[in-house]
Design an enzyme around this catalytic site. Structure first.
Site, PDB file in Angstrom:
ATOM      1  CE  LYS A  50     -17.798  17.276 -27.604  1.00 15.13           C
ATOM      2  NZ  LYS A  50     -18.908  18.184 -27.956  1.00 15.13           N
TER       3      LYS A  50
ATOM      4  NE  ARG B 124     -17.303  16.967 -33.963  1.00 18.71           N
ATOM      5  CZ  ARG B 124     -16.606  17.900 -33.312  1.00 18.71           C
ATOM      6  NH1 ARG B 124     -15.678  17.572 -32.467  1.00 18.71           N
ATOM      7  NH2 ARG B 124     -16.874  19.167 -33.493  1.00 18.71           N
TER       8      ARG B 124
ATOM      9  NE  ARG C 166     -18.485  27.133 -27.026  1.00 18.86           N
ATOM     10  CZ  ARG C 166     -18.403  25.821 -27.253  1.00 18.86           C
ATOM     11  NH1 ARG C 166     -18.397  24.967 -26.258  1.00 18.86           N
ATOM     12  NH2 ARG C 166     -18.343  25.373 -28.483  1.00 18.86           N
TER      13      ARG C 166
HETATM   14  P1  AMP Z   1     -15.085  21.542 -31.690  1.00 21.80           P
HETATM   15  O1  AMP Z   1     -14.256  22.554 -30.989  1.00 21.80           O
HETATM   16  O2  AMP Z   1     -14.900  20.148 -31.149  1.00 21.80           O
HETATM   17  O3  AMP Z   1     -16.534  21.940 -31.780  1.00 21.80           O
HETATM   18  O4  AMP Z   1     -14.529  21.472 -33.203  1.00 21.80           O
HETATM   19  C1  AMP Z   1     -14.568  22.598 -34.044  1.00 21.80           C
HETATM   20  C2  AMP Z   1     -14.514  22.138 -35.495  1.00 21.80           C
HETATM   21  O5  AMP Z   1     -13.286  21.437 -35.740  1.00 21.80           O
HETATM   22  C3  AMP Z   1     -15.613  21.182 -35.919  1.00 21.80           C
HETATM   23  O6  AMP Z   1     -16.816  21.841 -36.271  1.00 21.80           O
HETATM   24  C4  AMP Z   1     -14.940  20.496 -37.111  1.00 21.80           C
HETATM   25  O7  AMP Z   1     -14.918  21.343 -38.241  1.00 21.80           O
HETATM   26  C5  AMP Z   1     -13.503  20.335 -36.638  1.00 21.80           C
HETATM   27  N1  AMP Z   1     -13.298  19.064 -35.887  1.00 21.80           N
HETATM   28  C6  AMP Z   1     -12.956  18.934 -34.573  1.00 21.80           C
HETATM   29  N2  AMP Z   1     -12.827  17.655 -34.235  1.00 21.80           N
HETATM   30  C7  AMP Z   1     -13.090  16.944 -35.357  1.00 21.80           C
HETATM   31  C8  AMP Z   1     -13.148  15.536 -35.656  1.00 21.80           C
HETATM   32  N3  AMP Z   1     -12.885  14.601 -34.727  1.00 21.80           N
HETATM   33  N4  AMP Z   1     -13.472  15.183 -36.922  1.00 21.80           N
HETATM   34  C9  AMP Z   1     -13.711  16.096 -37.889  1.00 21.80           C
HETATM   35  N5  AMP Z   1     -13.704  17.416 -37.677  1.00 21.80           N
HETATM   36  C10 AMP Z   1     -13.392  17.838 -36.418  1.00 21.80           C
END
Ligand code: AMP
Length: 215
Positions: A13, A88, A127
């Site tokens: 993404k 999410r 990564r």
């Molecule tokens: P990501 O970089 O998108 O994988 O996000 C890293 C972490 O941030 C996730 O594992 C969640 O703990 C938190 N996070 C990011 N976006 C969201 C969201 N929309 N809702 C809840 N937690 C989020």
């Protein structure tokens, strides 16, 4: 363009969003990047989010909606936005619909990037991410390493493995995705907004999106 990018952690993404911003000036909005920035800066938001993030759990819907309500009203969103990692959960998707209605914004589509689990696991364990919260460039030790090992090509900061990319946290993040986020595919199908792309290359995903949008 105004898109939601759906897909498991490691589906690509963030990479796809970064490539799409170059096409028409749309901005990437990554709630993960915003939260990591807040943790690094030690803000109140960062303190509230840190423990859940480290464990691979989701941060509360209220906290996320607070971030997004502000972010979507910033002037750079007028050219379009690519939502990366948000929504999410079903409550976040419902709250986003309300917010967009209030702001008079219509989405073009929700793009599901569907990548096999073995590819995802391999990608997440290999990564690496730039530790500078204003940069957060993404690398891969096998397929896209930085020119100098451990140093970001773009800003010179250390390139590191994220705290939530240990094997245990990755496995928990994938379970959380299947339980809480995968139902959004049906949600956006019912809204008539879903496009699914089965592709492991980000270029193929970009081509499919451009074709669908007539670009
Ligand atoms: P990501 O970089 O998108 O994988 O996000 C890293 C972490 O941030 C996730 O594992 C969640 O703990 C938190 N996070 C990011 N976006 C969201 C969201 N929309 N809702 C809840 N937690 C989020």
């Amino acid at each position: 363009m105004k898109l939601i990018l759906l897909g498991a952690p490691g589906a690509g993404k963030g990479t796809v969003a970064k490539l799409l911003t170059a096409l028409d000036g749309s901005v990437q909005i990554s709630t993960g990047d915003i939260l990591r920035g807040a943790v690094a800066a030690g803000t109140e938001l960062g303190k509230k989010a840190e423990a859940a993030m480290k464990a691979g759990d989701l941060v509360s819907d209220d906290l996320i909606m607070g971030i997004m309500e502000q972010r979507l009203q910033e002037p750079d969103c007028e050219n379009g936005f690519l939502l990366d990692g948000f929504p999410r959960t079903i409550p976040q998707a419902e709250a986003l619909n309300e917010l967009l209605k209030k702001l008079g914004i219509e989405l073009d589509m929700a793009v599901e990037i569907d990548v096999p689990r073995d590819v995802i696991l391999d990608r997440l364990t290999t990564r690496r991410t730039c530790s500078n919260s204003d940069c957060q460039a993404i690398y891969n030790v096998k397929s896209n390493p930085p020119k100098v090992e451990g140093v970001c090509d773009k800003c010179g900061s250390p390139v590191v493995q994220r705290d939530d990319e240990t094997e245990e946290a990755i496995s928990h993040r994938l379970d959380t995705y299947n339980e809480k986020t995968a139902p959004l595919v049906d949600f956006y199908r019912n809204e008539g907004l879903l496009m699914t792309v089965n592709a492991t290359s980000s270029d193929a995903v970009i081509s499919a999106i451009k074709e669908k949008l007539g670009m």
